[in-house]
Design a protein around this motif. Structure first.
Motif, PDB file in Angstrom:
ATOM      1  N   SER A  40      23.578  -8.804  30.515  1.00 18.94           N
ATOM      2  CA  SER A  40      23.768  -8.911  29.080  1.00 18.94           C
ATOM      3  C   SER A  40      24.692  -7.796  28.609  1.00 18.94           C
ATOM      4  O   SER A  40      24.488  -6.619  28.931  1.00 18.94           O
ATOM      5  CB  SER A  40      22.425  -8.801  28.351  1.00 18.94           C
ATOM      6  OG  SER A  40      22.622  -8.675  26.956  1.00 18.94           O
ATOM      7  N   PRO A  41      25.717  -8.113  27.827  1.00 17.47           N
ATOM      8  CA  PRO A  41      26.661  -7.086  27.370  1.00 17.47           C
ATOM      9  C   PRO A  41      26.037  -6.069  26.420  1.00 17.47           C
ATOM     10  O   PRO A  41      26.612  -5.003  26.195  1.00 17.47           O
ATOM     11  CB  PRO A  41      27.748  -7.906  26.654  1.00 17.47           C
ATOM     12  CG  PRO A  41      27.077  -9.176  26.239  1.00 17.47           C
ATOM     13  CD  PRO A  41      26.082  -9.456  27.329  1.00 17.47           C
ATOM     14  N   HIS A  42      24.863  -6.385  25.871  1.00 18.89           N
ATOM     15  CA  HIS A  42      24.237  -5.489  24.910  1.00 18.89           C
ATOM     16  C   HIS A  42      23.267  -4.505  25.568  1.00 18.89           C
ATOM     17  O   HIS A  42      22.648  -3.705  24.875  1.00 18.89           O
ATOM     18  CB  HIS A  42      23.488  -6.297  23.843  1.00 18.89           C
ATOM     19  CG  HIS A  42      24.362  -7.218  23.060  1.00 18.89           C
ATOM     20  ND1 HIS A  42      24.385  -8.578  23.276  1.00 18.89           N
ATOM     21  CD2 HIS A  42      25.266  -6.978  22.084  1.00 18.89           C
ATOM     22  CE1 HIS A  42      25.260  -9.136  22.457  1.00 18.89           C
ATOM     23  NE2 HIS A  42      25.808  -8.190  21.725  1.00 18.89           N
TER      24      HIS A  42
ATOM     25  N   GLU B 113      28.887  -0.985  36.968  1.00 22.32           N
ATOM     26  CA  GLU B 113      30.115  -1.293  36.239  1.00 22.32           C
ATOM     27  C   GLU B 113      29.857  -1.611  34.776  1.00 22.32           C
ATOM     28  O   GLU B 113      30.669  -1.321  33.902  1.00 22.32           O
ATOM     29  CB  GLU B 113      30.844  -2.473  36.904  1.00 22.32           C
ATOM     30  CG  GLU B 113      32.198  -2.784  36.288  1.00 22.32           C
ATOM     31  CD  GLU B 113      32.845  -3.996  36.919  1.00 22.32           C
ATOM     32  OE1 GLU B 113      32.187  -5.054  36.900  1.00 22.32           O
ATOM     33  OE2 GLU B 113      33.962  -3.894  37.430  1.00 22.32           O
ATOM     34  N   ASN B 114      28.713  -2.220  34.500  1.00 23.91           N
ATOM     35  CA  ASN B 114      28.420  -2.593  33.116  1.00 23.91           C
ATOM     36  C   ASN B 114      27.870  -1.427  32.298  1.00 23.91           C
ATOM     37  O   ASN B 114      27.464  -1.610  31.157  1.00 23.91           O
ATOM     38  CB  ASN B 114      27.437  -3.771  33.084  1.00 23.91           C
ATOM     39  CG  ASN B 114      26.082  -3.419  33.665  1.00 23.91           C
ATOM     40  OD1 ASN B 114      25.880  -2.316  34.164  1.00 23.91           O
ATOM     41  ND2 ASN B 114      25.151  -4.345  33.607  1.00 23.91           N
ATOM     42  N   GLY B 115      27.836  -0.221  32.871  1.00 25.85           N
ATOM     43  CA  GLY B 115      27.401   0.953  32.135  1.00 25.85           C
ATOM     44  C   GLY B 115      25.942   1.297  32.298  1.00 25.85           C
ATOM     45  O   GLY B 115      25.487   2.320  31.793  1.00 25.85           O
TER      46      GLY B 115
ATOM     47  N   PRO C 243      17.915 -11.805  26.091  1.00 26.14           N
ATOM     48  CA  PRO C 243      17.525 -10.461  26.551  1.00 26.14           C
ATOM     49  C   PRO C 243      17.325  -9.479  25.403  1.00 26.14           C
ATOM     50  O   PRO C 243      16.422  -8.645  25.442  1.00 26.14           O
ATOM     51  CB  PRO C 243      18.697 -10.037  27.449  1.00 26.14           C
ATOM     52  CG  PRO C 243      19.358 -11.311  27.847  1.00 26.14           C
ATOM     53  CD  PRO C 243      19.187 -12.235  26.691  1.00 26.14           C
ATOM     54  N   ASP C 244      18.183  -9.555  24.381  1.00 25.24           N
ATOM     55  CA  ASP C 244      18.091  -8.604  23.282  1.00 25.24           C
ATOM     56  C   ASP C 244      16.774  -8.747  22.531  1.00 25.24           C
ATOM     57  O   ASP C 244      16.147  -7.761  22.146  1.00 25.24           O
ATOM     58  CB  ASP C 244      19.269  -8.800  22.320  1.00 25.24           C
ATOM     59  CG  ASP C 244      20.609  -8.636  23.022  1.00 25.24           C
ATOM     60  OD1 ASP C 244      20.749  -7.674  23.789  1.00 25.24           O
ATOM     61  OD2 ASP C 244      21.492  -9.476  22.824  1.00 25.24           O
ATOM     62  N   LEU C 245      16.336  -9.988  22.324  1.00 20.88           N
ATOM     63  CA  LEU C 245      15.088 -10.220  21.614  1.00 20.88           C
ATOM     64  C   LEU C 245      13.898  -9.825  22.473  1.00 20.88           C
ATOM     65  O   LEU C 245      12.915  -9.265  21.988  1.00 20.88           O
ATOM     66  CB  LEU C 245      14.984 -11.693  21.205  1.00 20.88           C
ATOM     67  CG  LEU C 245      13.912 -12.043  20.164  1.00 20.88           C
ATOM     68  CD1 LEU C 245      14.107 -11.220  18.895  1.00 20.88           C
ATOM     69  CD2 LEU C 245      13.951 -13.519  19.843  1.00 20.88           C
ATOM     70  N   LEU C 246      13.987 -10.112  23.770  1.00 20.59           N
ATOM     71  CA  LEU C 246      12.893  -9.770  24.676  1.00 20.59           C
ATOM     72  C   LEU C 246      12.650  -8.272  24.700  1.00 20.59           C
ATOM     73  O   LEU C 246      11.512  -7.814  24.735  1.00 20.59           O
ATOM     74  CB  LEU C 246      13.211 -10.273  26.082  1.00 20.59           C
ATOM     75  CG  LEU C 246      12.191  -9.938  27.176  1.00 20.59           C
ATOM     76  CD1 LEU C 246      10.855 -10.602  26.874  1.00 20.59           C
ATOM     77  CD2 LEU C 246      12.696 -10.375  28.537  1.00 20.59           C
TER      78      LEU C 246
END
Length: 349
Positions: A34-36, A68-70, A201-204
């Protein structure tokens, strides 16, 4: 440049568990893609079990990997508390990027209770709060595992959110029956059947400020329990109740003190959102095993009626005892009315 964060910022720790083969690995992949979730620290048991190759590891500092995604990823080195404390220290020193949340993945046979207790002892450079216990449940084998494995039951009764996986491989009637069993084991947990396109994912992982959710911050709210209910599943029993009249905190506190002083070894989970006398907002309190947290304010009632909701899950103990003691100590007027009704409405002279 590494991100910075206020030293007083609270960091939620999310515990991800589930029985062997229930889909934790796939869920972690989806979470980390997830990008967030770039400012996330993931603590896992073995790198190889999660399959991080497709996430392209950029660099490594001892057992800590920068993806890579931080995201920061590390393996548990013996003691979970030491591992998380070390992550905070490295972030404070600028060795790794700062992170705003931690996800801890357990083994498939782990009992969440001691892990939750350990997380509550973390003393680091930033305050830590236990966000949610997220449990994956196999949509094909879950019912069988709940019937034969104590570990699977222990995971479900500690859950704030149950995610039913592999639903596309199972019969819809079987999935519905499994969801019903999960609700029976843990009436206050949110249950979500994972389907294509339904995963957020953000809501979870949205921090709720408390592990108690009323309603849950996830997609499906916990099933509302009307009145009083006792459910039995092998050696595990749960008692749930809704009470519309305000409760006196002193009576509820005394009942908890008695319950935990006499029966702590039999208590798996306690959750309560309370409508207290003299308070206009709800207050929450929860217990895991023999540990009970502090009473704390819990948002507001919103459109909900101010109603107390309580769930106590036990093992090797008759939940009816919980119900009777609660009525006698917290709701003495109601208990007296019930006794009078049992005797044909004739009270003592």
């Amino acid at each position: 440049m590494a991100q910075t964060q206020r030293p007083d910022a609270v960091t939620p720790v999310f515990l991800l568990t589930g029985f062997l083969g229930s889909g934790k690995t796939s869920l972690i992949r989806r979470l980390m893609e997830s990008p967030h979730l770039t400012d996330t620290a993931l603590v896992i048991n073995e790198f190889g079990e999660v399959g991080l190759d497709q996430l392209f590891v950029q660099s490594a500092v001892e057992n800590t990997l920068l993806l890579e995604n931080g995201c920061v990823c590390c393996s548990i080195r013996g003691d979970l508390v030491d591992t998380i404390t070390d992550l905070f220290a490295r972030a404070a020193n600028g060795e790794i990027p700062a992170f705003s949340r931690v996800i801890v993945e357990t083994t498939g046979l782990a009992d969440p209770q001691p892990i939750i207790a350990a997380l509550q002892t973390i003393r680091s450079s930033r305050p830590v709060v236990l966000g949610k216990v997220i449990v994956t449940v196999d949509g094909v084998l879950g019912a069988q595992q709940l019937g034969s494995a104590d570990e699977a039951v222990a995971q479900v009764v500690q859950a704030d959110v149950c995610l039913v996986t592999k639903a596309e491989l199972s019969n819809p009637n079987a999935i519905n029956a499994l969801v019903g069993e999960l609700h029976a084991l843990n009436p206050n947990a949110a249950v979500e059947v994972l389907r294509a396109g339904s995963f957020d994912p953000d809501l979870l992982l949205a921090p709720s400020g408390s592990r108690l959710a009323a309603p849950s911050t996830y997609r499906l709210a916990p099933r509302r329990v009307r009145g009083s209910q006792v459910v039995r599943h092998r050696s595990v029993e749960s008692w749930s109740e809704e009470i519309e009249e305000p409760i006196m905190w002193s009576r509820f506190r005394d009942w908890l003190d008695l319950l935990y002083s006499l029966r702590a070894s039999h208590l798996l989970r306690m959750k309560a959102v309370l409508n207290l006398v003299g308070h206009r907002i709800p207050h929450a309190i929860h217990g895991v095993g023999p540990l009970v947290g502090a009473l704390e304010p819990f948002g507001d009632w919103g459109d909900d009626t101010a109603t107390s909701r309580i769930v106590v899950i036990t093992k090797g103990m008759d939940a009816e005892i919980i119900r009777q003691s609660f009525r006698a100590l917290v709701l003495p007027g109601r208990a007296q009315s019930e006794r009078s009704a049992d005797h044909g409405g004739v009270g003592s002279s």
